[in-house]
Design an enzyme around this catalytic site. Structure first.
Site, PDB file in Angstrom:
ATOM      1  N   CYS A   2       0.819  -1.217   0.000  1.00 31.99           N
ATOM      2  CA  CYS A   2       0.000   0.000   0.000  1.00 31.99           C
ATOM      3  C   CYS A   2       0.851   1.266   0.000  1.00 31.99           C
ATOM      4  O   CYS A   2       1.955   1.278   0.550  1.00 31.99           O
ATOM      5  CB  CYS A   2      -0.864   0.048   1.246  1.00 31.99           C
ATOM      6  N   ARG A  27       5.357   0.006  -6.194  1.00 27.68           N
ATOM      7  CA  ARG A  27       5.352  -0.738  -4.934  1.00 27.68           C
ATOM      8  C   ARG A  27       4.479  -1.989  -5.008  1.00 27.68           C
ATOM      9  O   ARG A  27       4.590  -2.863  -4.173  1.00 27.68           O
ATOM     10  CB  ARG A  27       4.812   0.159  -3.814  1.00 27.68           C
ATOM     11  N   TRP A  76      -2.820  -2.693  -1.534  1.00 23.35           N
ATOM     12  CA  TRP A  76      -2.349  -4.058  -1.755  1.00 23.35           C
ATOM     13  C   TRP A  76      -3.147  -4.888  -0.765  1.00 23.35           C
ATOM     14  O   TRP A  76      -2.945  -4.786   0.439  1.00 23.35           O
ATOM     15  CB  TRP A  76      -0.846  -4.115  -1.481  1.00 23.35           C
ATOM     16  N   ASN A 102      -2.001   2.336   5.674  1.00 22.39           N
ATOM     17  CA  ASN A 102      -1.101   1.216   5.359  1.00 22.39           C
ATOM     18  C   ASN A 102      -0.913   0.410   6.627  1.00 22.39           C
ATOM     19  O   ASN A 102      -0.886   0.981   7.718  1.00 22.39           O
ATOM     20  CB  ASN A 102       0.294   1.709   4.938  1.00 22.39           C
ATOM     21  N   GLY A 103      -0.683  -0.888   6.477  1.00 22.59           N
ATOM     22  CA  GLY A 103      -0.432  -1.718   7.659  1.00 22.59           C
ATOM     23  C   GLY A 103      -1.670  -2.500   8.044  1.00 22.59           C
ATOM     24  O   GLY A 103      -2.591  -2.672   7.238  1.00 22.59           O
ATOM     25  N   GLU A 467      19.060 -16.759  -5.709  1.00 21.85           N
ATOM     26  CA  GLU A 467      18.608 -15.483  -6.266  1.00 21.85           C
ATOM     27  C   GLU A 467      18.073 -15.665  -7.693  1.00 21.85           C
ATOM     28  O   GLU A 467      17.044 -15.092  -8.065  1.00 21.85           O
ATOM     29  CB  GLU A 467      19.768 -14.467  -6.212  1.00 21.85           C
ATOM     30  N   LYS A 471      14.222 -14.880  -8.981  1.00 19.90           N
ATOM     31  CA  LYS A 471      13.899 -13.978 -10.092  1.00 19.90           C
ATOM     32  C   LYS A 471      12.953 -14.668 -11.077  1.00 19.90           C
ATOM     33  O   LYS A 471      11.993 -14.086 -11.542  1.00 19.90           O
ATOM     34  CB  LYS A 471      15.167 -13.520 -10.855  1.00 19.90           C
ATOM     35  N   GLU A 474       9.421 -14.921  -9.528  1.00 21.79           N
ATOM     36  CA  GLU A 474       8.642 -13.702  -9.317  1.00 21.79           C
ATOM     37  C   GLU A 474       8.217 -13.000 -10.587  1.00 21.79           C
ATOM     38  O   GLU A 474       7.136 -12.443 -10.624  1.00 21.79           O
ATOM     39  CB  GLU A 474       9.271 -12.700  -8.347  1.00 21.79           C
ATOM     40  N   HIS A 490      20.621 -36.295  -2.533  1.00 25.28           N
ATOM     41  CA  HIS A 490      19.934 -36.599  -1.273  1.00 25.28           C
ATOM     42  C   HIS A 490      18.420 -36.416  -1.398  1.00 25.28           C
ATOM     43  O   HIS A 490      17.728 -36.364  -0.388  1.00 25.28           O
ATOM     44  CB  HIS A 490      20.494 -35.717  -0.150  1.00 25.28           C
ATOM     45  N   LYS A 589       6.981  -3.773  -3.671  1.00 29.59           N
ATOM     46  CA  LYS A 589       8.383  -3.357  -3.610  1.00 29.59           C
ATOM     47  C   LYS A 589       8.864  -3.193  -2.171  1.00 29.59           C
ATOM     48  O   LYS A 589       9.986  -3.519  -1.841  1.00 29.59           O
ATOM     49  CB  LYS A 589       8.553  -2.039  -4.375  1.00 29.59           C
TER      50      LYS A 589
HETATM   51  C1  F6R Z   1      12.849  -9.795  -4.691  1.00 28.33           C
HETATM   52  C2  F6R Z   1      12.717  -8.677  -3.789  1.00 28.33           C
HETATM   53  C3  F6R Z   1      12.342  -8.975  -2.386  1.00 28.33           C
HETATM   54  C4  F6R Z   1      13.068  -8.021  -1.426  1.00 28.33           C
HETATM   55  C5  F6R Z   1      12.548  -8.221   0.005  1.00 28.33           C
HETATM   56  C6  F6R Z   1      13.299  -7.369   1.003  1.00 28.33           C
HETATM   57  O1  F6R Z   1      13.204  -9.392  -5.979  1.00 28.33           O
HETATM   58  O2  F6R Z   1      12.869  -7.551  -4.157  1.00 28.33           O
HETATM   59  O3  F6R Z   1      12.578 -10.304  -2.061  1.00 28.33           O
HETATM   60  O4  F6R Z   1      14.428  -8.274  -1.496  1.00 28.33           O
HETATM   61  O5  F6R Z   1      11.186  -7.918   0.060  1.00 28.33           O
HETATM   62  O6  F6R Z   1      13.165  -6.021   0.709  1.00 28.33           O
HETATM   63  P1  F6R Z   1      14.176  -4.936   1.256  1.00 28.33           P
HETATM   64  O7  F6R Z   1      15.498  -5.219   0.642  1.00 28.33           O
HETATM   65  O8  F6R Z   1      13.596  -3.633   0.834  1.00 28.33           O
HETATM   66  O9  F6R Z   1      14.208  -5.099   2.748  1.00 28.33           O
END
Ligand code: F6R
Length: 594
Positions: A2, A27, A76, A102-103, A467, A471, A474, A490, A589
């Protein structure tokens, strides 16, 4: 997640409102809405879908084209599905109050049960409770809106940021913050309140952040901040973010632009770190605890390997969402919290617990002025500039840069050591990987045909594999899992079949030969292996279905060249599948809920 915006000005707030809402889009959200005071009543327009849908709805409505005070929101969904009714702002029965939030209000059900006999609820949200609670407190109290707002906020439990406007106090935006970000930005005329610092880049470079438990009353010519009865005086701080960096600059998606910015980001991060090298001093400690979420956690796993290998430190790494529940002994520890946004709820909560337990806090953070940066004892800035694509890319590389340099610093190396010189050469090598994007794109189109993928690597390539798999999940919505290659036999080997693509991250390093054996185990069972190897090693990985090559570097630095290959693999697969890469479904985000 949000986003809140509110503007109070002597000019036209509407002109600032919609562009600012659009800058909150990155976001992640599913609906949006705006509220303004018109003819003594609150006028609200809200819509499920994108800001463009909201703008069309506003155009069809009699929403004013000129206003001095407005609030807006991107939602959101948490309580109630994404819908027009559940979108914010929410109002009271008489439509005199509009609230965005928000929250999560944890005691909303209890409050709703109490209010429902006398109040007409129109949504399933926890937020609507706030508007009705203010209304009730206004009726019960002296009729003073500010007191009713304060009283209502004191009855809420949970973590939240709130902005409200009302016809009872026109011209004012009332704000509250408890464990969810909210800042006041200075405008040429008036103020903007926002839950997201980067969304303010083009309109202000000066903000006053609110702290937990504070209430702010914002008017076009002044604002006051209060904590309980006490008036708070706080100077504005500068936000050093660049407007141009928050624009697409000819790229199809922000994520693509951000991947291609990485050589420069690494250079900038190195320069900034080296310029403060002599001043950075750490308090005495016995162990290091690294904590973070998501991509930042993967950077933390690499940080641990570097701190152990180079600095011979004793290091633990934990997901912030786990660490906070562990009753750990934090005394004599240095907690290194890694976060792009500096606002991730779980990360903030775990560092607060650590600090209460006696830890010193080092923040590896991209947004200066964020909550994490303000609460840290030492701030190591990742210098990546604003990252708009929801999937983290350049901020991951900048986190790696900081963590590598931190390992050198704690290992007692000098800034003219050969490892620093090698790191300085890495941006040229990343550039070389990016120049071969075409060959990665053609493999990515083939990857897009699979529904399942394994990412395999050992030692420094295991966090890179995690990682890479994240990617692909997501943005391309392809199921991907990462394992240390040695773990395949295993259990996960049972999954291998021609329908499973296996991405082996196996640069020339101490575990290369071991990886060859694991590769054979997969190809012998019909698995389709894509091997990411160091240039010249392609002959060694025969049997691979596809081979992608990276420039040679020190084994400990290979994550810098293998990561961009995996980022591009996911990016081009998602692009080929036609997805909205910068705003993947269900994701946000900045994750400000726990
Ligand atoms: C994945 C991604 C998330 C953030 C996670 C932590 O591409 O962006 O997994 O890494 O939500 O966010 P920050 O780094 O802002 O604490």
């Amino acid at each position: 997640m949000c986003g809140i915006v509110g503007i109070t000005t002597n000019g036209n707030a509407i002109e600032i409102l919609f562009p600012t809402l659009q800058r909150l889009e990155y976001r992640g959200y599913d609906s949006a809405g705006v509220a303004v005071l018109a003819d003594g009543n609150i006028k609200i327009v809200k819509k499920q879908g994108k800001i463009s849908d909201l703008i069309s709805e506003v155009a069809k409505s009699n929403f004013p084209r000129y206003a001095k005070v407005v609030i807006g929101h991107t939602r959101w969904a948490t309580h109630g599905a994404p819908s027009d009714e559940n979108a914010h702002p929410h109002s009271d029965c008489k439509s005199k109050i509009a609230v965005v939030h928000n929250g999560i209000i944890e005691n909303y059900l209890e409050l709703k049960r109490r209010l429902i006999p006398k109040h007409n609820f129109r949504s399933e949200t926890d937020t609507e409770v706030i508007a009705h609670l203010i209304e009730e407190n206004l009726e019960l109290g002296s009729g003073d809106f500010e007191s009713a707002f304060l009283n209502s906020v004191s009855q809420l439990e949970g973590a939240f940021a709130i902005a409200a406007i009302t016809s009872y106090a026109s011209g004012k935006i009332m704000c509250a913050r408890r464990k969810a970000p909210l800042v006041i930005g200075m405008l040429n005329s008036g103020f903007v309140v926002s839950s997201d610092v980067p969304s303010l880049i083009p309109i202000t470079d000066k903000i006053v952040p609110l702290e937990d438990g504070e209430i702010a009353i914002i008017e076009p010519n002044n604002f006051t901040i209060r904590k309980g009865e006490v008036l708070v005086k706080r100077e504005a701080v500068s936000i050093a973010l660049d407007v141009q960096k928050a624009e697409k600059g000819g790229y199809k998606y922000f994520m693509q632009k951000e991947i291609f910015e990485q050589p420069k980001v690494v250079e900038d991060t190195i320069s900034a770190f080296l310029s403060q090298w002599d001043e950075i001093a750490f308090p005495p400690y016995k162990k290091i605890i690294v904590t973070a979420c998501g991509t930042s956690y993967h950077a933390g796993l690499l940080g641990k390997l570097w701190l152990e290998t180079i600095a011979k430190e004793n290091v633990e790494v934990d997901y912030a969402s786990e660490l906070r529940y562990k009753d750990k002994d934090f005394s004599d520890s240095l907690v290194v919290a890694i976060s792009q946004s500096g606002e991730t709820a779980d990360t903030l909560e775990s560092v607060r617990i650590a600090k209460e337990g006696g830890a010193k806090l080092v923040a590896v953070v991209n947004i200066l002025g964020s909550t994490l940066s303000r609460e840290a004892d030492i701030v190591l800035h990742t210098n990546a500039g604003p990252e708009i694509g929801v999937a983290a890319t350049k901020t991951f590389i900048s986190q790696l840069t900081v963590l590598f340099l931190l390992s050198l610093k704690l290992g007692g190396l000098r800034k003219d050591s050969h490892l620093v010189s090698e790191l300085r050469r890495i941006s040229e090598k990343i550039d070389k990987v990016l120049r071969k994007a075409d060959s990665i794109e053609s493999v990515a189109k083939e990857v897009a045909e699979f529904r399942n993928a394994l990412y395999l690597g050992r030692w420094v390539s295991f966090p890179v594999s995690l990682e890479g798999a994240l990617k692909l999940k997501e943005i391309a919505y392809i199921h991907a899992e990462a394992y240390p290659s040695g773990e395949m036999k295993h259990g996960p080997l049972a999954l291998v079949s021609p329908e499973m693509v296996a991405v082996f991250v196996m640069p020339k390093d101490r575990v290369f030969k071991k990886n060859i054996s694991n590769l054979k185990e997969v190809t012998a069972r019909g698995g389709k292996a894509i091997s990411v190897v160091t240039e010249g090693m392609d002959k060694e990985v025969e049997g691979s279905w596809r081979v992608l090559q990276t420039p040679e570097t020190l084994e400990i630095l290979t994550p810098f060249v293998t990561t961009p290959v995996l980022q591009l693999l996911a990016y081009y697969a998602a692009d080929y599948l036609g997805y909205n890469i910068d705003q993947p479904r269900n994701l946000a985000k900045s994750v400000t809920v726990e």
